[in-house]
Enzyme design. Sequence first.
Site, short mmCIF file in Angstrom:
data_model
loop_
_atom_site.label_atom_id
_atom_site.label_comp_id
_atom_site.label_asym_id
_atom_site.label_seq_id
_atom_site.Cartn_x
_atom_site.Cartn_y
_atom_site.Cartn_z
N SER A 95 0.55 2.60 6.54
CA SER A 95 0.33 1.35 5.80
C SER A 95 1.31 0.30 6.35
O SER A 95 2.30 -0.01 5.72
CB SER A 95 0.53 1.58 4.31
N ILE A 152 0.84 -1.20 0.00
CA ILE A 152 0.00 0.00 0.00
C ILE A 152 0.88 1.26 0.00
O ILE A 152 0.61 2.21 -0.74
CB ILE A 152 -0.96 0.01 1.22
N HIS A 180 6.03 -11.69 -31.49
CA HIS A 180 7.01 -10.61 -31.64
C HIS A 180 6.35 -9.44 -32.33
O HIS A 180 5.65 -9.63 -33.32
CB HIS A 180 8.21 -11.07 -32.47
P1 NAI Z 1 2.53 -4.78 4.01
O1 NAI Z 1 2.62 -5.94 4.92
O2 NAI Z 1 2.63 -4.99 2.54
O3 NAI Z 1 3.67 -3.71 4.40
C1 NAI Z 1 3.78 -3.14 5.67
C2 NAI Z 1 5.15 -2.51 5.80
O4 NAI Z 1 5.15 -1.73 6.97
C3 NAI Z 1 6.26 -3.55 5.95
O5 NAI Z 1 7.32 -3.23 5.08
C4 NAI Z 1 6.65 -3.42 7.42
O6 NAI Z 1 8.01 -3.72 7.65
C5 NAI Z 1 6.36 -1.96 7.69
N1 NAI Z 1 6.10 -1.63 9.10
C6 NAI Z 1 5.33 -2.32 9.98
N2 NAI Z 1 5.28 -1.68 11.15
C7 NAI Z 1 6.03 -0.56 11.02
C8 NAI Z 1 6.35 0.53 11.89
N3 NAI Z 1 5.88 0.59 13.14
N4 NAI Z 1 7.16 1.50 11.42
C9 NAI Z 1 7.64 1.47 10.16
N5 NAI Z 1 7.37 0.48 9.29
C10 NAI Z 1 6.55 -0.52 9.71
O7 NAI Z 1 1.17 -4.05 4.41
P2 NAI Z 1 0.32 -2.93 3.68
O8 NAI Z 1 1.12 -2.24 2.64
O9 NAI Z 1 -0.29 -2.15 4.77
O10 NAI Z 1 -0.79 -3.76 2.95
C11 NAI Z 1 -1.70 -4.55 3.71
C12 NAI Z 1 -2.13 -5.78 2.98
O11 NAI Z 1 -2.90 -5.45 1.84
C13 NAI Z 1 -0.94 -6.59 2.53
O12 NAI Z 1 -1.12 -7.91 2.98
C14 NAI Z 1 -0.99 -6.53 1.05
O13 NAI Z 1 -0.64 -7.76 0.47
C15 NAI Z 1 -2.43 -6.18 0.73
N6 NAI Z 1 -2.46 -5.35 -0.46
C16 NAI Z 1 -2.21 -5.93 -1.66
C17 NAI Z 1 -2.15 -5.19 -2.80
C18 NAI Z 1 -1.80 -5.84 -4.08
O14 NAI Z 1 -1.88 -7.06 -4.17
N7 NAI Z 1 -1.35 -5.11 -5.11
C19 NAI Z 1 -2.39 -3.74 -2.79
C20 NAI Z 1 -2.57 -3.23 -1.47
C21 NAI Z 1 -2.62 -4.02 -0.37
#
Ligand code: NAI
Length: 475
Positions: free
Chosen positions: A279, A194, A454
């Site tokens: 996020s 996200i 291609h």
């Molecule tokens: P995410 O799990 O992808 O990323 C969260 C990030 O935040 C990680 O890099 C983590 O290390 C970091 N983090 C955690 N706590 C922290 C803190 N206190 N301070 C700083 N960094 C911290 O989660 P995200 O982006 O919120 O997405 C949530 C879910 O939604 C995910 O499971 C994702 O797969 C899904 N999603 C999928 C999409 C897609 O398939 N294109 C698009 C958007 C979301």
Amino acid sequence: MSKQFDVIVIGGGPGGYIAAIRAAQLGFNVACVDEWKNAKGGPALGGTCTNIGCIPSKALLQSSEHYEHAAKHFPEHGITVKGLEVDVGKMLARKDQVVKQNNDGITYLFKKNKITSFHGRASFVKTADGGYEIKVAGAAEESIVGKHIIVATGSNARALPGAPFDEVNILSNDGALRVGAVPKKLALIGSGVIGLEMGSVWRRLGAEVTVLEGLPTFLGAVDEQIAKEAKKAFDKQGLKIELGVKVGEVKTDKKGVSVAYTNAKGEAVVLEADKLIVSIGRVPNTIGLNAEAVGLALDERGAITVDADCKTNLPNVWAIGDVVRGPMLAHKAEEEGVAVAERIAGQHGHVNFNTIPWVIYTSPEIAWVGQTEQQLKAEGRAYKAGTFPFLANGRARALGDTTGMVKFLADATTDEILGVHMVGPQVSELISEAVVAMEFKASAEDIARICHAHPSLSEATKEAALAVDKRTLNF
Ligand code: NAI
């Protein structure tokens, strides 16, 4: 007397609505309960994915990419645009229209499949004769009984402790899609899926974006070589990503937000921004489900405990998607929904967790399936790797987008494909060839021997497969 159903699905997101359709196709009398409200208070089927996730974010990614192309890339094509402007209001209205088309599409599919739709919040009441009694609290309160229950209640954004979402200054994925004007400075916490997608939208539209990431590595779950290539591209675009930070106090006032953090060097920094998007992952949603009433077991993360077949601890109660273990991806939830409906019908539904594709819709896009090189190394598995850069692909040159590469990882002895990793143009579409190949246990040589059109970006896939055997033709 309560209305009786063979199957009641709780939640109308991609897991739930697909489960309902498949169950109806299999001849069951199906109800789906979903509480999501549109702007007018009416039902808005499709869950997080449709309303405040996958679909609206892709709409804004497309709009912002058009803008960036017009501003930065049209001149290369000899096209001059004068007076280029963004009307954020119109952009958001278009996004809302795309969402509505998807909501309406699911309503149509429910009618077509004779699924009874309830608008309201479902909660367990008790076990009932031949199943479970579910209360639906909506405009009116109703009680319904289902022989089988499929819980597909999804997930909610995880808030930073001490900084609850107000959706004005501190935004979740929901507020991030409704910012009414381009912020001058935008801060994000978490450089996951996200963070990168929403950071890209607002950067393209002109915001100065800083992403604060707690981990020292960028996109740790992604193949290292691919993550490095992606980071290089994001740096070049001016998306500022600070790794290894420790976020401290977040304060808001009339002017915006300030985030105090310690950077990787141990220095104390305060980041001022107009808006903050948090996020940092999502938490399973069982709010108001009244799981205790029937003794439905949750694990320590608050997810519903299920076995490999999505069976909970209760007979005939199933759970799928974000509310259970596994990646929080719409397509994973859909597959589980289909499999559960088929299991209820006595069939052998199956989900192959090894071939679930991942896509990050940034520019360049990032997509992968299977194992990463670092995972194979950690396992001590003997493998061969082959890469091919888009720089050497004719279609990519014509598109004017030659960033990135395709990478194959194959077993050193059998040549079976173990993972395919991509960063570059339209790899969200290219990855499905790799998924099909892995599902059929193809070897890298199989892909290398297949005729690819291609000029097309898919030739980079074929060439990367050839590279496993060190015999690329165009590089
Ligand atoms: P995410 O799990 O992808 O990323 C969260 C990030 O935040 C990680 O890099 C983590 O290390 C970091 N983090 C955690 N706590 C922290 C803190 N206190 N301070 C700083 N960094 C911290 O989660 P995200 O982006 O919120 O997405 C949530 C879910 O939604 C995910 O499971 C994702 O797969 C899904 N999603 C999928 C999409 C897609 O398939 N294109 C698009 C958007 C979301």
